[in-house]
Motif scaffolding. Structure first.
Motif, PDB file in Angstrom:
ATOM      1  N   ASP A  40      28.678 -12.576  -4.463  1.00  9.01           N
ATOM      2  CA  ASP A  40      29.807 -13.277  -5.081  1.00  9.01           C
ATOM      3  C   ASP A  40      29.209 -14.274  -6.060  1.00  9.01           C
ATOM      4  OD1 ASP A  40      32.500 -12.503  -3.875  1.00  9.01           O
ATOM      5  OD2 ASP A  40      31.280 -12.770  -2.068  1.00  9.01           O
ATOM      6  N   LEU A  41      29.397 -14.021  -7.336  1.00 11.28           N
ATOM      7  CA  LEU A  41      28.733 -14.812  -8.363  1.00 11.28           C
ATOM      8  C   LEU A  41      29.288 -16.233  -8.423  1.00 11.28           C
ATOM      9  CD1 LEU A  41      28.570 -12.198 -11.268  1.00 11.28           C
ATOM     10  CD2 LEU A  41      26.743 -12.833  -9.666  1.00 11.28           C
ATOM     11  N   PRO A  42      28.441 -17.231  -8.668  1.00 13.69           N
ATOM     12  CA  PRO A  42      28.895 -18.615  -8.787  1.00 13.69           C
ATOM     13  C   PRO A  42      29.932 -18.831  -9.884  1.00 13.69           C
ATOM     14  CG  PRO A  42      26.519 -18.552  -8.482  1.00 13.69           C
ATOM     15  CD  PRO A  42      26.963 -17.130  -8.676  1.00 13.69           C
ATOM     16  N   CYS A  43      29.939 -17.975 -10.917  1.00 12.32           N
ATOM     17  CA  CYS A  43      30.842 -18.182 -12.054  1.00 12.32           C
ATOM     18  C   CYS A  43      32.313 -18.078 -11.688  1.00 12.32           C
ATOM     19  CB  CYS A  43      30.527 -17.192 -13.173  1.00 12.32           C
ATOM     20  SG  CYS A  43      30.832 -15.460 -12.744  1.00 12.32           S
ATOM     21  N   VAL A  44      32.632 -17.486 -10.537  1.00 13.36           N
ATOM     22  CA  VAL A  44      34.037 -17.345 -10.134  1.00 13.36           C
ATOM     23  C   VAL A  44      34.389 -18.234  -8.946  1.00 13.36           C
ATOM     24  CG1 VAL A  44      34.396 -15.048 -11.090  1.00 13.36           C
ATOM     25  CG2 VAL A  44      33.455 -15.275  -8.785  1.00 13.36           C
ATOM     26  N   ARG A  45      33.620 -19.284  -8.758  1.00 14.42           N
ATOM     27  CA  ARG A  45      33.900 -20.212  -7.662  1.00 14.42           C
ATOM     28  C   ARG A  45      34.741 -21.411  -8.100  1.00 14.42           C
ATOM     29  NH1 ARG A  45      27.768 -20.189  -5.068  1.00 14.42           N
ATOM     30  NH2 ARG A  45      27.786 -17.987  -4.436  1.00 14.42           N
ATOM     31  N   GLY A  46      35.258 -21.350  -9.331  1.00 17.67           N
ATOM     32  CA  GLY A  46      36.101 -22.426  -9.822  1.00 17.67           C
ATOM     33  C   GLY A  46      35.352 -23.640 -10.298  1.00 17.67           C
ATOM     34  N   LEU A  47      34.053 -23.487 -10.585  1.00 18.27           N
ATOM     35  CA  LEU A  47      33.209 -24.598 -11.008  1.00 18.27           C
ATOM     36  C   LEU A  47      32.912 -24.485 -12.496  1.00 18.27           C
ATOM     37  CD1 LEU A  47      30.676 -24.612  -8.022  1.00 18.27           C
ATOM     38  CD2 LEU A  47      32.666 -26.115  -8.348  1.00 18.27           C
ATOM     39  N   ALA A  48      33.505 -25.371 -13.290  1.00 16.30           N
ATOM     40  CA  ALA A  48      33.212 -25.393 -14.715  1.00 16.30           C
ATOM     41  C   ALA A  48      31.746 -25.739 -14.935  1.00 16.30           C
ATOM     42  CB  ALA A  48      34.107 -26.411 -15.412  1.00 16.30           C
ATOM     43  N   ARG A 155      46.798  -0.121  -5.711  1.00 17.18           N
ATOM     44  CA  ARG A 155      45.504  -0.804  -5.773  1.00 17.18           C
ATOM     45  C   ARG A 155      45.522  -1.912  -6.827  1.00 17.18           C
ATOM     46  NH1 ARG A 155      40.791   3.745  -4.361  1.00 17.18           N
ATOM     47  NH2 ARG A 155      41.794   4.363  -2.404  1.00 17.18           N
ATOM     48  N   ILE A 156      46.272  -1.710  -7.903  1.00 13.19           N
ATOM     49  CA  ILE A 156      46.423  -2.784  -8.890  1.00 13.19           C
ATOM     50  C   ILE A 156      47.123  -3.977  -8.247  1.00 13.19           C
ATOM     51  CG2 ILE A 156      47.493  -3.448 -11.071  1.00 13.19           C
ATOM     52  CD1 ILE A 156      47.257  -0.538 -11.980  1.00 13.19           C
ATOM     53  N   ASP A 157      48.193  -3.707  -7.519  1.00 12.15           N
ATOM     54  CA  ASP A 157      48.933  -4.780  -6.852  1.00 12.15           C
ATOM     55  C   ASP A 157      48.053  -5.527  -5.856  1.00 12.15           C
ATOM     56  OD1 ASP A 157      51.207  -4.080  -8.270  1.00 12.15           O
ATOM     57  OD2 ASP A 157      52.042  -2.848  -6.660  1.00 12.15           O
ATOM     58  N   TRP A 158      47.139  -4.815  -5.230  1.00 12.21           N
ATOM     59  CA  TRP A 158      46.209  -5.427  -4.274  1.00 12.21           C
ATOM     60  C   TRP A 158      45.155  -6.274  -4.990  1.00 12.21           C
ATOM     61  CZ3 TRP A 158      40.916  -4.162  -4.055  1.00 12.21           C
ATOM     62  CH2 TRP A 158      40.206  -4.721  -2.986  1.00 12.21           C
ATOM     63  N   ALA A 159      44.696  -5.802  -6.154  1.00 13.49           N
ATOM     64  CA  ALA A 159      43.574  -6.445  -6.836  1.00 13.49           C
ATOM     65  C   ALA A 159      43.979  -7.693  -7.612  1.00 13.49           C
ATOM     66  CB  ALA A 159      42.902  -5.449  -7.786  1.00 13.49           C
ATOM     67  N   ILE A 160      45.093  -7.666  -8.297  1.00  9.59           N
ATOM     68  CA  ILE A 160      45.443  -8.755  -9.219  1.00  9.59           C
ATOM     69  C   ILE A 160      45.460 -10.129  -8.554  1.00  9.59           C
ATOM     70  CG2 ILE A 160      47.354  -9.720 -10.573  1.00  9.59           C
ATOM     71  CD1 ILE A 160      47.802  -6.969 -11.743  1.00  9.59           C
ATOM     72  N   PRO A 161      46.041 -10.290  -7.362  1.00  9.90           N
ATOM     73  CA  PRO A 161      46.047 -11.629  -6.765  1.00  9.90           C
ATOM     74  C   PRO A 161      44.660 -12.164  -6.398  1.00  9.90           C
ATOM     75  CG  PRO A 161      47.698 -10.206  -5.732  1.00  9.90           C
ATOM     76  CD  PRO A 161      46.825  -9.333  -6.561  1.00  9.90           C
ATOM     77  N   GLN A 162      43.660 -11.272  -6.376  1.00  6.59           N
ATOM     78  CA  GLN A 162      42.321 -11.691  -5.980  1.00  6.59           C
ATOM     79  C   GLN A 162      41.434 -12.088  -7.159  1.00  6.59           C
ATOM     80  OE1 GLN A 162      40.779  -9.612  -2.368  1.00  6.59           O
ATOM     81  NE2 GLN A 162      42.181  -7.991  -3.023  1.00  6.59           N
ATOM     82  N   LEU A 163      41.909 -11.861  -8.383  1.00  2.00           N
ATOM     83  CA  LEU A 163      41.160 -12.284  -9.557  1.00  2.00           C
ATOM     84  C   LEU A 163      41.090 -13.805  -9.598  1.00  2.00           C
ATOM     85  CD1 LEU A 163      42.757  -9.832 -12.140  1.00  2.00           C
ATOM     86  CD2 LEU A 163      40.446  -9.664 -11.181  1.00  2.00           C
ATOM     87  N   ARG A 164      39.974 -14.350 -10.048  1.00  2.00           N
ATOM     88  CA  ARG A 164      39.746 -15.784 -10.021  1.00  2.00           C
ATOM     89  C   ARG A 164      39.362 -16.305 -11.409  1.00  2.00           C
ATOM     90  NH1 ARG A 164      42.296 -15.287  -6.287  1.00  2.00           N
ATOM     91  NH2 ARG A 164      41.857 -15.726  -4.105  1.00  2.00           N
TER      92      ARG A 164
END
Length: 253
Positions: A40-48, A155-164
């Protein structure tokens, strides 16, 4: 001489995604006898302010952990993850890393000012900058960007809410040194083309691979009609293509 033990596949996701995106891909790869590790890459942890260097260091730590246990590694990287994975494996050819496979991923030279390129293009029309807060950004319409034409609606419906949200600094910074530019990886670089990709169109994929050495450096395979998310739409085809490329890598040892 090739080893009888299959390498571990380290999966590196793209921007706005996470290890969750490999949910359907992992069992398809494991069914072929490979062990799988995700990041899980640091770039998607909500840290500018998180950069490509942070992401590459994290992937490298996972790769080196596998190597320390005596395992060989192949990295499969999607989209934004291409330059991250390539940076992570610099200097590790012959030290446990068998090779890297880019899945409709970007191929950039080390030292490229990615931010300057984006500014020269007038920005990225499919994103909103500084949302949900300063230094982060989101895609405007992920449903029409990431998933057409072949990901099922459920699968689209499952994936979209998980995008960060993605760190802007990760996409606007300098590309780290890249392993694909090291001759020791010639013949152990793979590229899986996706011909219906909206995010990274096939002409752009081909241009990047050609500029990075083409068939002399890369083992190239194609998923006809696949969009940007074949790990959701056709994971068994991705797994079979991965195995074909890995076998090609092994034959060159």
């Amino acid at each position: 001489m090739s080893s009888t033990t299959k390498p571990t596949i380290v999966l590196v996701h793209g921007a706005w995604h996470g290890s969750w995106c490999w949910r359907f891909q992992i069992p398809a790869i494991e069914a072929l006898g490979y062990a799988v590790e995700t990041v899980d890459l640091p770039c998607v942890r909500g840290l500018a302010g998180t950069t490509q260097l942070d992401d590459a260091a994290h992937v490298r730590s996972v790769v080196e952990s596998q190597i320390s246990m005596g395992k060989r590694v192949v990295v499969l990287a999607h989209s934004y993850g291409g330059p991250i994975a390539s940076a992570a494996i610099t200097g590790l050819s012959g030290k446990g890393v068998l090779g890297m496979i880019a899945l409709c991923a970007y191929v950039f030279p080390g030292g490229m000012d990615q931010g300057a390129v984006i500014r020269d293009l007038g920005g990225l029309p499919y994103v909103t900058w500084d949302v949900p807060s300063e230094g982060l950004f989101l895609t405007k319409d992920p449903r029409s960007l990431f998933f057409p034409p072949d990901v099922p609606e459920d699968r689209i419906d499952w994936a979209i809410p998980q995008l960060r949200p993605q760190s802007m600094a990760a996409n606007m910074g300098i590309v780290p040194p890249q392993a694909w530019q090291d001759d020791s990886y010639i013949g152990r670089l793979g590229y899986i083309r996706c011909t219906a990709d909206v995010v990274n169109p096939i002409a752009q994929q081909d241009s990047m691979v050609t500029g990075a050495g083409g068939k002399e450096k890369w083992v190239i395979r194609t998923l006809e009609g696949s969009g940007h998310s074949p790990f959701l739409s056709r994971p068994h085809e991705v797994a079979a293509t991965l195995q074909d490329i890995v076998n090609d890598f092994e034959a060159k040892l």
